[in-house]
Design an enzyme around this catalytic site. Sequence first.
Site, PDB file in Angstrom:
ATOM      1  N   ASP A   1     -30.931-147.069  98.397  1.00  0.00           N
ATOM      2  CA  ASP A   1     -32.241-147.535  97.931  1.00  0.00           C
ATOM      3  C   ASP A   1     -32.035-148.209  96.569  1.00  0.00           C
ATOM      4  O   ASP A   1     -31.249-147.728  95.748  1.00  0.00           O
ATOM      5  CB  ASP A   1     -33.178-146.333  97.781  1.00  0.00           C
ATOM      6  CG  ASP A   1     -34.492-146.742  97.135  1.00  0.00           C
ATOM      7  OD1 ASP A   1     -34.618-146.600  95.891  1.00  0.00           O
ATOM      8  OD2 ASP A   1     -35.354-147.262  97.844  1.00  0.00           O
TER       9      ASP A   1
ATOM     10  N   HIS B   1     -45.740-171.169  88.198  1.00  0.00           N
ATOM     11  CA  HIS B   1     -45.426-172.210  87.207  1.00  0.00           C
ATOM     12  C   HIS B   1     -46.409-172.249  86.049  1.00  0.00           C
ATOM     13  O   HIS B   1     -46.621-173.315  85.435  1.00  0.00           O
ATOM     14  CB  HIS B   1     -45.299-173.581  87.869  1.00  0.00           C
ATOM     15  CG  HIS B   1     -44.042-173.726  88.657  1.00  0.00           C
ATOM     16  ND1 HIS B   1     -43.655-174.890  89.282  1.00  0.00           N
ATOM     17  CD2 HIS B   1     -43.075-172.824  88.950  1.00  0.00           C
ATOM     18  CE1 HIS B   1     -42.494-174.722  89.908  1.00  0.00           C
ATOM     19  NE2 HIS B   1     -42.131-173.461  89.734  1.00  0.00           N
TER      20      HIS B   1
ATOM     21  N   GLU C   1     -32.861-174.748  88.584  1.00  0.00           N
ATOM     22  CA  GLU C   1     -33.436-174.886  89.926  1.00  0.00           C
ATOM     23  C   GLU C   1     -34.750-175.638  89.826  1.00  0.00           C
ATOM     24  O   GLU C   1     -35.102-176.466  90.659  1.00  0.00           O
ATOM     25  CB  GLU C   1     -33.644-173.508  90.556  1.00  0.00           C
ATOM     26  CG  GLU C   1     -34.153-173.526  91.987  1.00  0.00           C
ATOM     27  CD  GLU C   1     -35.672-173.603  92.121  1.00  0.00           C
ATOM     28  OE1 GLU C   1     -36.376-173.457  91.097  1.00  0.00           O
ATOM     29  OE2 GLU C   1     -36.159-173.827  93.249  1.00  0.00           O
ATOM     30  N   GLU C   2     -35.510-175.341  88.801  1.00  0.00           N
ATOM     31  CA  GLU C   2     -36.856-175.913  88.668  1.00  0.00           C
ATOM     32  C   GLU C   2     -36.816-177.433  88.464  1.00  0.00           C
ATOM     33  O   GLU C   2     -37.832-178.101  88.596  1.00  0.00           O
ATOM     34  CB  GLU C   2     -37.600-175.242  87.503  1.00  0.00           C
ATOM     35  CG  GLU C   2     -37.805-173.765  87.671  1.00  0.00           C
ATOM     36  CD  GLU C   2     -38.820-173.391  88.748  1.00  0.00           C
ATOM     37  OE1 GLU C   2     -39.283-174.286  89.480  1.00  0.00           O
ATOM     38  OE2 GLU C   2     -39.138-172.202  88.869  1.00  0.00           O
TER      39      GLU C   2
ATOM     40  N   HIS D   1     -32.259-168.191  91.401  1.00  0.00           N
ATOM     41  CA  HIS D   1     -32.224-169.024  90.206  1.00  0.00           C
ATOM     42  C   HIS D   1     -32.762-168.230  89.028  1.00  0.00           C
ATOM     43  O   HIS D   1     -33.730-167.467  89.158  1.00  0.00           O
ATOM     44  CB  HIS D   1     -32.972-170.350  90.397  1.00  0.00           C
ATOM     45  CG  HIS D   1     -34.471-170.300  90.397  1.00  0.00           C
ATOM     46  ND1 HIS D   1     -35.239-170.334  89.254  1.00  0.00           N
ATOM     47  CD2 HIS D   1     -35.361-170.219  91.424  1.00  0.00           C
ATOM     48  CE1 HIS D   1     -36.517-170.314  89.561  1.00  0.00           C
ATOM     49  NE2 HIS D   1     -36.621-170.223  90.864  1.00  0.00           N
TER      50      HIS D   1
ATOM     51  N   ASP E   1     -41.246-166.017  89.283  1.00  0.00           N
ATOM     52  CA  ASP E   1     -40.469-167.218  89.622  1.00  0.00           C
ATOM     53  C   ASP E   1     -39.497-167.548  88.496  1.00  0.00           C
ATOM     54  O   ASP E   1     -39.828-168.319  87.586  1.00  0.00           O
ATOM     55  CB  ASP E   1     -41.405-168.395  89.868  1.00  0.00           C
ATOM     56  CG  ASP E   1     -40.628-169.646  90.265  1.00  0.00           C
ATOM     57  OD1 ASP E   1     -41.197-170.755  90.109  1.00  0.00           O
ATOM     58  OD2 ASP E   1     -39.464-169.512  90.680  1.00  0.00           O
TER      59      ASP E   1
ATOM     60  N   ASP F   1     -40.249-153.984  95.373  1.00  0.00           N
ATOM     61  CA  ASP F   1     -39.405-152.865  95.807  1.00  0.00           C
ATOM     62  C   ASP F   1     -38.893-153.098  97.230  1.00  0.00           C
ATOM     63  O   ASP F   1     -37.712-152.973  97.515  1.00  0.00           O
ATOM     64  CB  ASP F   1     -40.217-151.572  95.750  1.00  0.00           C
ATOM     65  CG  ASP F   1     -39.349-150.343  95.944  1.00  0.00           C
ATOM     66  OD1 ASP F   1     -39.887-149.289  96.309  1.00  0.00           O
ATOM     67  OD2 ASP F   1     -38.127-150.442  95.738  1.00  0.00           O
TER      68      ASP F   1
END
Length: 446
Positions: free
Chosen positions: A52, A296, A180-181, A134, A146, A311
Amino acid sequence: MPTPAGRRLPRRSSFRRAVLGAGLAGALAAGLLTATTAPATAEAAPAAAAPDIPLTNVKAHLSQFQTIANANGGNRAHGRPGYRASVDYVRGKLDAAGYTTTLQQFTYNGTTGYNLIADWPGGDTGAVLMSGAHLDSVSSGAGINDNGSGSAAVLETALAVARAGYQPDKHLRFAWWGAEELGLVGSRHYVNNLSSTERSKIDGYLNFDMIGSPNAGYFVYDDDPAIEKVFKDWFAAKGIPTEIETEGDGRSDHAPFKSAGVPVGGLFTGAGRVKTSAQAQKWGGTAGQSFDRCYHSSCDTTANINETALDRNSDAAAHAVWTLSSGTTTPPDGDVFENTGDYQIPDPGTVESPVSVSGLSGNAPGDLEVGVDIKHTYRGDLVIDLVAPDGSSYRLKNSGWDSGDDVITTYTVNASSETASGTWKLRVQDVYRTDSGYIDSWRLTF
Ligand code: DTR
Ligand code: CA
Ligand code: ZN
Ligand code: ZN
């Protein structure tokens, strides 16, 4: 009170884990069955089950990312100090855990970017399983969902590999991508700079980008069918419906790998698209609202996380890494006896989980390891004792002002005055009302 239960895991040389289903473990805990470990056989050991992934650990990484953003202009974007600070944080954890880490530099928009690559020593380097996320945010915010969420889950999975001493057949490589963005810049740079031989050795790439969206959906990439199945079966076994990810292929770091012919897969909880009423029916949350209203935006902070989704997806990621890398866990040195039954802790009150130790002569060691896994909000409520077969008790934890959740740790006890064989118990007392929980599992290593 159930009769003594527990099971012995054989020593390293003849390791073979008797895998009990939850129901069986529950029956065992109720004293209905006596666990026996199948005799060691010449068969290859089955693929070990993933551990876990503690949500508290994943959240701790998110807190670090938030702190880094707060200290660096509010973001962790490419070319900004917050991104490099994020790289240094993740790398420090991996170096301490025994990984071989590499910083791959690239330049974009006139600024230097970095990919962090971490290799777990061992395994067949001709068969590499990669997992990545990323690490950069947009410039308008801290980027906690993000993609702090994916970065933290991949980091904690890598640390779980190290904690378990996992030695899979395949070679494990983990990656945290830059820029990545700005258009998958870091991952494209990595793939483009692989020789054809190196590229042919990558058996699969697992991508985790936005896996804790507040109004979460459970999306599985529908790229490689075998990888997709591993994820979908895991969620199905937990009764969690999934959908295939449809927000458009090519929108995250799996795309360069897919273009290069590497099997890819991954998980996603949604970005700006709106959750339908049908989706809200099966997943909960709010229909007519986007999966992540702070996508964003500056509000993508540690408050912008659905902990259940984070989780679940962290555990699913670990499951996929273990399953797709097929190998065996290096068992701890020594004789291990454990009870994986769940024991509810009265609120307030006391519960005892027994482990029956047999086949050991003489006394217990001076460094008896007591591994506990207790799920409980506000762990300051808890007093934990180890009770030896003769009834003498050893205090492992006192109650106190500790608002953290769960107790997942290993204590070392000088039990040299105790006979090893007999029924040992983990006694857990909840001394304050309102917060509650249960003993998930515990083990003794002699
Ligand atoms: N491009 C990601 C967000 C994103 C949008 N659609 C998908 C599909 C699969 C993974 C991620 C995404 C970003 O903004 O980082
Ligand atoms: Ca977990
Ligand atoms: Zn983004
Ligand atoms: Zn992202």
